[in-house]
Write a protein that holds these residues in place. Structure first.
Motif, PDB file in Angstrom:
ATOM      1  N   ALA A 154     -15.416 -12.968   8.327  1.00 52.55           N
ATOM      2  CA  ALA A 154     -14.188 -12.464   9.130  1.00 52.55           C
ATOM      3  C   ALA A 154     -12.881 -12.796   8.608  1.00 52.55           C
ATOM      4  CB  ALA A 154     -14.317 -13.136  10.351  1.00 52.55           C
ATOM      5  N   GLU A 155     -12.615 -13.830   8.027  1.00 55.25           N
ATOM      6  CA  GLU A 155     -11.322 -14.327   7.563  1.00 55.25           C
ATOM      7  C   GLU A 155     -11.176 -13.319   6.206  1.00 55.25           C
ATOM      8  OE1 GLU A 155     -11.243 -18.923   8.586  1.00 55.25           O
ATOM      9  OE2 GLU A 155     -12.183 -18.184   6.626  1.00 55.25           O
ATOM     10  N   ALA A 156     -12.186 -13.014   5.486  1.00 55.50           N
ATOM     11  CA  ALA A 156     -11.937 -12.059   4.105  1.00 55.50           C
ATOM     12  C   ALA A 156     -11.659 -10.919   4.779  1.00 55.50           C
ATOM     13  CB  ALA A 156     -13.286 -12.037   3.244  1.00 55.50           C
ATOM     14  N   VAL A 157     -12.086 -10.203   5.801  1.00 54.50           N
ATOM     15  CA  VAL A 157     -11.863  -9.162   6.254  1.00 54.50           C
ATOM     16  C   VAL A 157     -10.424  -9.057   6.867  1.00 54.50           C
ATOM     17  CG1 VAL A 157     -12.320  -7.449   8.120  1.00 54.50           C
ATOM     18  CG2 VAL A 157     -14.180  -8.330   6.905  1.00 54.50           C
ATOM     19  N   ALA A 158     -10.031 -10.109   7.369  1.00 56.07           N
ATOM     20  CA  ALA A 158      -8.753 -10.086   8.017  1.00 56.07           C
ATOM     21  C   ALA A 158      -7.533 -10.159   6.776  1.00 56.07           C
ATOM     22  CB  ALA A 158      -8.471 -11.500   8.825  1.00 56.07           C
ATOM     23  N   VAL A 159      -7.898 -10.704   5.808  1.00 55.09           N
ATOM     24  CA  VAL A 159      -6.981 -10.871   4.509  1.00 55.09           C
ATOM     25  C   VAL A 159      -7.216  -9.257   3.939  1.00 55.09           C
ATOM     26  CG1 VAL A 159      -7.102 -11.416   2.167  1.00 55.09           C
ATOM     27  CG2 VAL A 159      -7.497 -13.397   3.793  1.00 55.09           C
ATOM     28  N   HIS A 160      -8.098  -8.805   3.965  1.00 53.10           N
ATOM     29  CA  HIS A 160      -8.130  -7.065   3.422  1.00 53.10           C
ATOM     30  C   HIS A 160      -7.282  -6.110   4.192  1.00 53.10           C
ATOM     31  CE1 HIS A 160      -9.699  -3.352   2.761  1.00 53.10           C
ATOM     32  NE2 HIS A 160      -9.823  -3.551   1.671  1.00 53.10           N
ATOM     33  N   SER A 161      -7.522  -6.387   5.603  1.00 52.93           N
ATOM     34  CA  SER A 161      -6.788  -5.622   6.460  1.00 52.93           C
ATOM     35  C   SER A 161      -5.258  -5.868   6.565  1.00 52.93           C
ATOM     36  CB  SER A 161      -7.385  -5.747   7.908  1.00 52.93           C
ATOM     37  OG  SER A 161      -8.615  -5.431   7.931  1.00 52.93           O
ATOM     38  N   ALA A 162      -4.944  -7.123   6.172  1.00 56.68           N
ATOM     39  CA  ALA A 162      -3.686  -7.613   6.049  1.00 56.68           C
ATOM     40  C   ALA A 162      -3.070  -6.825   4.790  1.00 56.68           C
ATOM     41  CB  ALA A 162      -3.306  -8.896   6.376  1.00 56.68           C
ATOM     42  N   VAL A 163      -3.769  -6.931   3.702  1.00 57.98           N
ATOM     43  CA  VAL A 163      -3.151  -6.317   2.508  1.00 57.98           C
ATOM     44  C   VAL A 163      -3.238  -4.821   2.668  1.00 57.98           C
ATOM     45  CG1 VAL A 163      -4.031  -6.133  -0.040  1.00 57.98           C
ATOM     46  CG2 VAL A 163      -4.019  -8.248   0.990  1.00 57.98           C
ATOM     47  N   ARG A 164      -4.019  -4.153   3.235  1.00 54.83           N
ATOM     48  CA  ARG A 164      -3.929  -2.815   3.541  1.00 54.83           C
ATOM     49  C   ARG A 164      -2.698  -2.397   4.143  1.00 54.83           C
ATOM     50  NH1 ARG A 164      -8.844   0.498   2.872  1.00 54.83           N
ATOM     51  NH2 ARG A 164      -9.412   0.317   0.924  1.00 54.83           N
ATOM     52  N   ARG A 165      -2.389  -3.208   5.317  1.00 59.31           N
ATOM     53  CA  ARG A 165      -1.137  -2.850   5.997  1.00 59.31           C
ATOM     54  C   ARG A 165       0.002  -3.243   5.196  1.00 59.31           C
ATOM     55  NH1 ARG A 165      -1.496  -4.502  12.183  1.00 59.31           N
ATOM     56  NH2 ARG A 165       0.538  -4.194  11.833  1.00 59.31           N
TER      57      ARG A 165
END
Length: 240
Positions: A154-165
């Motif tokens: 879940a944290e890795a997904v949050a990191v990836h989503s934040a980088v995409r944004r």
């Protein structure tokens, strides 16, 4: 034969891909199964002319003209020698099982993750634009020494989503897999989390890719992408 500190290999049934970090953003050299046999035997200590003759004789038994195999492998050996690639390379340890693919769609993330993502993306772009890839890898390895723990999925997904944004706010900047994966890796480190940064290659067709992993999953691939059969050549992660 000693290993070159800047040459890494992705080894597969269809050949070997050599990644040379000594040249700019890194260069890949792909060898078919016959060329891979030549490289493997020479880097284990055999003399190139001896290996060339052995392989020419083997393929002659299969109906391939020995002189053609001899000429091709002599040229390959000379090219590898000239490029400094006729040397043993680093290989990632064999995994018990390949990681799975975790597809991610855009999702809201906390403000602190978004701020860290902007910093991580800026750092990744500066490193990849201004430094040779070998120095970028050195910095990434240093980042694994930051305090933290392994990121959950879940944290890795949050990191990836934040980088995409964050990437969407950088118009005109090329944000490809290398930039995005390194930015995710750095962002995770800045937030006290650890992910694995991986650079690898495939053979059919030839290609290279970079990605991150956490919790036994490849993070952030789009559904129209297929990382596998990419084979890891270099992995950067916490030594524990």
């Amino acid at each position: 034969m000693s290993k070159s500190p800047d040459v890494y290999a992705a080894v597969g049934a269809q050949g070997i891909a050599l990644m040379d970090l000594r040249r700019g953003r890194g260069r890949w050299r792909f060898l078919d199964p016959i060329g891979a046999q030549l490289w493997d035997r020479v880097t284990r200590g055999a003399e190139p002319p001896v290996v060339v003759e052995e392989l020419a004789a083997q393929w002659a038994l299969r109906g391939v003209p020995a002189e053609r195999v001899r000429a091709d492998l002599t040229r390959v050996a000379a090219d590898l020698q000239a490029a400094g690639l006729l040397t043993a390379a680093h290989r990632p340890p064999a995994a018990a099982a390949p990681p799975g693919l975790l597809f991610v769609s855009a999702r809201p993330v906390p403000a602190r993750w978004r701020l860290a993502a902007h910093a991580g993306l800026a750092a990744a772009l500066v490193l990849l634009r201004l430094l040779p890839l070998r120095w970028t890898v050195t910095v990434a390895r240093a980042a694994t020494r930051l305090p933290g723990r392994a990121a959950t999925r879940a944290e890795a997904v949050a990191v990836h989503s934040a980088v995409r944004r964050a990437a969407a706010a950088w118009p005109g900047s090329r944000i490809a897999c290398l930039e995005e994966s390194l930015a995710s890796f750095i962002t995770a480190a800045l937030t006290g989390r650890r992910m694995r940064w991986v650079l690898g290659a495939r053979f059919s067709p030839y290609g290279a890719h970079a990605w991150t992993e956490a919790g036994g999953q490849i993070i952030g691939q789009d559904r129209d992408e297929r990382v596998w059969p990419y084979i890891p050549a270099l992995q950067v992660e916490h030594p524990n």
